[in-house]
Each structure stands twice: as C-alpha cells, then as structure tokens.
Design a protein around this motif. Sequence first.
Motif, mmCIF file in Angstrom:
data_model
loop_
_atom_site.group_PDB
_atom_site.id
_atom_site.type_symbol
_atom_site.label_atom_id
_atom_site.label_comp_id
_atom_site.label_asym_id
_atom_site.label_seq_id
_atom_site.Cartn_x
_atom_site.Cartn_y
_atom_site.Cartn_z
ATOM 1 N N SER A 41 0.816 -1.221 0.000
ATOM 2 C CA SER A 41 0.000 0.000 0.000
ATOM 3 C C SER A 41 0.846 1.266 0.000
ATOM 4 C CB SER A 41 -0.922 0.004 1.222
ATOM 5 O OG SER A 41 -1.839 1.069 1.149
ATOM 6 N N GLY A 42 2.090 1.139 -0.368
ATOM 7 C CA GLY A 42 2.954 2.310 -0.425
ATOM 8 C C GLY A 42 4.370 1.883 -0.736
ATOM 9 N N LEU A 43 5.133 2.788 -1.360
ATOM 10 C CA LEU A 43 6.540 2.562 -1.651
ATOM 11 C C LEU A 43 7.317 3.814 -1.286
ATOM 12 C CD1 LEU A 43 6.692 0.852 -5.195
ATOM 13 C CD2 LEU A 43 7.419 -0.159 -3.026
ATOM 14 N N ALA A 44 8.549 3.627 -0.810
ATOM 15 C CA ALA A 44 9.417 4.765 -0.516
ATOM 16 C C ALA A 44 10.857 4.345 -0.766
ATOM 17 C CB ALA A 44 9.239 5.237 0.917
ATOM 18 N N LYS A 45 11.572 5.151 -1.509
ATOM 19 C CA LYS A 45 12.973 4.845 -1.820
ATOM 20 C C LYS A 45 13.830 5.000 -0.581
ATOM 21 C CE LYS A 45 16.642 5.972 -5.100
ATOM 22 N NZ LYS A 45 17.110 6.943 -6.130
ATOM 23 N N SER A 46 14.714 4.012 -0.351
ATOM 24 C CA SER A 46 15.631 4.081 0.785
ATOM 25 C C SER A 46 16.611 5.232 0.615
ATOM 26 C CB SER A 46 16.401 2.766 0.909
ATOM 27 O OG SER A 46 17.440 2.880 1.866
ATOM 28 N N ARG A 47 16.891 5.880 1.710
ATOM 29 C CA ARG A 47 17.901 6.936 1.695
ATOM 30 C C ARG A 47 19.305 6.336 1.868
ATOM 31 N NH1 ARG A 47 18.167 12.409 0.291
ATOM 32 N NH2 ARG A 47 19.897 13.364 1.415
ATOM 33 N N LYS A 48 19.364 5.219 2.506
ATOM 34 C CA LYS A 48 20.644 4.636 2.911
ATOM 35 C C LYS A 48 21.145 3.554 1.964
ATOM 36 C CE LYS A 48 22.796 2.904 7.170
ATOM 37 N NZ LYS A 48 22.543 2.573 8.588
ATOM 38 N N TYR A 49 20.234 2.852 1.319
ATOM 39 C CA TYR A 49 20.611 1.705 0.494
ATOM 40 C C TYR A 49 20.137 1.883 -0.946
ATOM 41 C CZ TYR A 49 21.336 -0.482 5.058
ATOM 42 O OH TYR A 49 21.766 -0.752 6.342
ATOM 43 N N ASP A 50 21.102 1.803 -1.874
ATOM 44 C CA ASP A 50 20.743 1.843 -3.286
ATOM 45 C C ASP A 50 19.945 0.604 -3.659
ATOM 46 O OD1 ASP A 50 21.654 4.221 -4.277
ATOM 47 O OD2 ASP A 50 23.649 3.470 -4.797
ATOM 48 N N GLY A 51 18.948 0.787 -4.487
ATOM 49 C CA GLY A 51 18.190 -0.337 -5.001
ATOM 50 C C GLY A 51 17.257 -0.974 -3.999
ATOM 51 N N ALA A 63 2.344 -4.298 12.667
ATOM 52 C CA ALA A 63 3.292 -3.208 12.463
ATOM 53 C C ALA A 63 4.616 -3.769 11.940
ATOM 54 C CB ALA A 63 3.498 -2.461 13.769
ATOM 55 N N ARG A 64 4.785 -3.708 10.627
ATOM 56 C CA ARG A 64 6.031 -4.190 10.036
ATOM 57 C C ARG A 64 6.275 -3.503 8.702
ATOM 58 N NH1 ARG A 64 4.767 -10.458 8.095
ATOM 59 N NH2 ARG A 64 2.696 -10.095 7.183
ATOM 60 N N VAL A 65 7.549 -3.496 8.324
ATOM 61 C CA VAL A 65 8.012 -2.833 7.107
ATOM 62 C C VAL A 65 8.897 -3.820 6.351
ATOM 63 C CG1 VAL A 65 9.435 -0.959 6.202
ATOM 64 C CG2 VAL A 65 7.900 -0.540 8.136
ATOM 65 N N PHE A 66 8.800 -3.802 5.018
ATOM 66 C CA PHE A 66 9.600 -4.697 4.188
ATOM 67 C C PHE A 66 10.522 -3.879 3.289
ATOM 68 C CE2 PHE A 66 5.452 -6.611 4.986
ATOM 69 C CZ PHE A 66 5.794 -7.855 5.506
ATOM 70 N N GLY A 67 11.755 -4.353 3.165
ATOM 71 C CA GLY A 67 12.691 -3.772 2.215
ATOM 72 C C GLY A 67 12.779 -4.645 0.977
ATOM 73 N N VAL A 68 12.418 -4.092 -0.189
ATOM 74 C CA VAL A 68 12.353 -4.853 -1.442
ATOM 75 C C VAL A 68 13.430 -4.335 -2.387
ATOM 76 C CG1 VAL A 68 10.877 -5.499 -3.378
ATOM 77 C CG2 VAL A 68 9.878 -5.144 -1.110
#
Length: 357
Positions: A41-51, A63-68
């Motif tokens: 339900s949302g996407l946000a580009k990482s500031r710390k990790y490319d890609g 309450a959880r977040v996934f890094g794709v």
Amino acid sequence: MTLLSLAGAAVPAGPATAADPTPGAPKKLFSIDDPRVDESSGLAKSRKYDGIWWTVNDSGDTARVFGVDATGKVRVQLKFKAPVKDVEAIGVDSEGTIYIADIGDNTRNRDMIEVYTIPEPAQLEDEENVKFHRYDFEYPDGAHDAETLLIEPQTNRLYFVTKVKSKPGAFYAAPESASREGTNKLTKLADAPSSPYGVTDGTFMPDGKTVVLRTYIDVATVTWGETPTLVARTGTPVAQGESVAVGPAGTDILVGSEGKNSPVYQMAPPGKKAVAKPPKASTPAATPKPAATGSSTEPKKNHSLRWIIVGAALLALIITFVTFPAGRRERLDRMAENARLTGQPPPNPHGRRRSNV
C-alpha cells in the motif's frame, strides 16, 4: 525544525542502479512475489541503500516494514510493536528515518491519526523489535480518510493528502516541528487535484519542487508551493494503483499496485507536453521608402501642372495690371475733355467728386 530522527547521519546514496526510463514508455521493473507482502500500500525509496524500496501492507496487517530490491525480492523485514489500525503509506526523510503512516479511516470516525518512525537499519537484516516513536495528528475540520504521506526533502516537514472520491481531497500540513507530546494540529493548505477515485499515494521528487500523486488509474505531477498546481497527469499500466515512489535514477518514478505478486513499473513522471513552435513566418516585403524627387512619373506630372497654373495666374494678373490702368486713363481723359467743354469740374482720379468750396 524536523521530526526527531532515530537514524543518525545518513549514508550518501551511490549512483543509480537502473537506467532512466524511456519517456512515455513504462517498463516493468519487478514484481513483489513474497507471500508476506500481499497488499502493498505504499513505496518509498531508501535513503541509505541503493536499489531498496520500503513498503507496507494495507489495513489488517501488524506493524512491520519490508525492504524490497530491484528484483522484487524482500531483503529485510522490520517489526515494531505498535497498535496500528490502518497503515496506508510510508516515507523516508533526508536523515534516513522511515515514517509509517497509520492514517486510513474509511468510516471517518477517528479522532486522531498516527505516524510511527523507525530508523533505517544499520544492516539489511531482519529485526523483531525495532525501537519506534509515535506522533499524533488531528485535522482542523473533522475526520478524513487518507492514504498519502508526503515528506518535503529540504525540511522533512510532513504533509497528508486526504482521499475523497469524485471531488478534490486536500493537502494538510503538519507543524514545522512535530511533537511527541500531545496532539499535533494539522493545517489545511490547499485542495488537491480532483480524481474519480481519490489520491492513494504520493511522493516529493528530490528537488522538492514537484510532487507526484497516485490514484487507482493514473499519476499526476503537481508543482509545489502555497497553492500546489496540477501540471499534467497520465495513465499507468497497472490497475488498482496504490503506490508511487522515486525511481532508481532519481528523476523517474515507480508505480505499483496491491495484491499478491504485484507488479511495479518504472516510468517518467508526467510533464507538460512541449508545444510545437509555429512555423517561422516568411520575411515580409520591406516597406517601400518614399521615392526621391523626380524619380516618379506621377509626382513629376503634378509638379509641372502646378507651375503651369501658377504661370497662367501671374500672366493674367500682369495683363490686368497693364491693360486696366490704360483703359482707365483713357476714360478719365475723355471725362476731363467733356468737363472742359461743358464747364464742369474735372473728374477726381480716385473716384470722389471735388468739392466746389
């Protein structure tokens, strides 16, 4: 003034890992095929990790977040123990803090909405109990449903966009420095562009001058300011659009949808179409300059005729002057002779009779 960051100094991002998209030609970048992400339900580009892009599930999840990553693989899962209700959006600020926006309210009965913050992790490793902070917000005009969180890059100030079908939602601004003590009052900034289905996500572009808003069927570019203004909008290749984020190049965007194995496309943000320049007009003929004296037949004719008329008038005047006085003298002479013979006084040359006195 910004929200408190838990991440510390951010690690500068390296070069982009994907080429710029061809303008006007969206391409599929990846699909999120992890069964844990079934309602992105949302996407946000990482500031710390490319890609890496951060995503969250819609309402009903914990309450959880996934890094794709750019292949659609979930590289990390971050859990935090917060009593979330309806998470709808996610964002990352310039300091590497992740914002999880618990702002959904389909029935419009929430007195407050909440935003939770966690730091981007030091390493891409799963965590079960991430430390978080909570910020409470209240609308100035009653409850609203919302699915969009915007974070201004230069100030880290938060903005929310309400979701209203068939008429414009609105932009609401958080205080410049939000507090974790008490409830932060939101301020209505301006109406959002109208959409038949409402705004479902949004992101600032890195320059902070434009915002891209997502709806179920398209994306819209808006110039940022006191009165955000719609620039252009365009359709997307995925239905049930739920997410938009800055793309790998920083000038492109990613658009996604919810559901299992949800595809994510890379595309250029919509821009104002270039207006074709009108064909260059042929050089108009130069305005003719007045002809020099004597260089035109017509003026020459007029000039000659004028002198003929003037000459004729002078000749007539001379004839009159010469002949009239002579005739008058002869007439006066005859009158004088008659006066002498008849014993009358001679005539007055000025036309007045002489006095006998």
